[in-house]
Design an enzyme around this catalytic site. Structure first.
Site, short mmCIF file in Angstrom:
data_model
loop_
_atom_site.label_atom_id
_atom_site.label_comp_id
_atom_site.label_asym_id
_atom_site.label_seq_id
_atom_site.Cartn_x
_atom_site.Cartn_y
_atom_site.Cartn_z
N CYS A 148 -7.68 -5.52 -2.33
CA CYS A 148 -6.26 -5.52 -1.96
C CYS A 148 -5.82 -6.92 -1.52
O CYS A 148 -6.61 -7.84 -1.43
CB CYS A 148 -6.02 -4.53 -0.82
SG CYS A 148 -6.34 -2.81 -1.28
N HIS A 196 -1.54 -4.65 2.46
CA HIS A 196 -1.65 -4.04 3.78
C HIS A 196 -1.98 -5.09 4.83
O HIS A 196 -2.14 -6.27 4.51
CB HIS A 196 -2.69 -2.91 3.77
CG HIS A 196 -4.09 -3.34 3.45
ND1 HIS A 196 -4.92 -3.99 4.34
CD2 HIS A 196 -4.82 -3.19 2.32
CE1 HIS A 196 -6.08 -4.23 3.79
NE2 HIS A 196 -6.05 -3.75 2.55
#
Length: 159
Positions: free
Chosen positions: A135, A123
């Protein structure tokens, strides 16, 4: 795609990125902030249709009730769920732009081992060098360019 100390190597380019504040881990656990070592298939793409155009024909829109379960005790652990949802979760439709475009990896999915860690997304980052909760994050322009180039089942290698 291969994670290196300088970023992700993909299609002849190096894409600067940030990873989890817990570094890279062979023993990923829910909430440890680590990015799991291994080979992870790209299994989906989500986007905010009210903010960006559909980035790929296989991308799915994120709506107001869309959430991601991060509750190891719930049967829907590490799955996309919808509000109302009484268990611990992360809202996918955020007020900030971090999840305007999300590339889903197959980490601990579709048959999640409870407590082994929920979704590892690719992201947008908050700012350069700011770590994630596990992430992999990129600048907005780089993430959008990667989304145009990536294919379903592309492999992400975290050595």
């Amino acid at each position: 795609m291969v994670l290196t100390p300088q970023g992700i190597r993909f299609q002849g380019r190096l894409w600067p990125c940030t990873i989890g504040k817990g570094g890279i881990s062979d023993r990923k656990r829910e909430g440890d902030g680590a990015t799991p070592r291994g080979t992870h298939a790209i299994v989906g793409m989500l986007y905010r249709p009210d903010r960006i155009a559909k980035p790929a024909d296989w991308a799915k829109p994120i709506g107001p009730p869309d959430l991601w379960s991060d509750d190891p005790a719930d049967e829907d652990y590490n799955m996309m769920v919808r509000a109302p949802y009484p268990h611990s979760h992360e809202r996918l439709r955020r007020s900030d732009p971090l999840y305007d475009l999300v590339i889903l990896t197959g980490w601990n999915w579709p048959y999640a081992v409870r407590g082994r860690g929920s979704a590892i997304f690719m992201h947008q980052y908050r700012r350069p060098g700011y770590p994630t909760e596990g992430c992999i994050a990129f600048s907005r322009p780089h993430l959008h360019e990667i989304a145009r180039r990536i294919r379903y089942r592309t492999r992400l290698i975290v050595p």
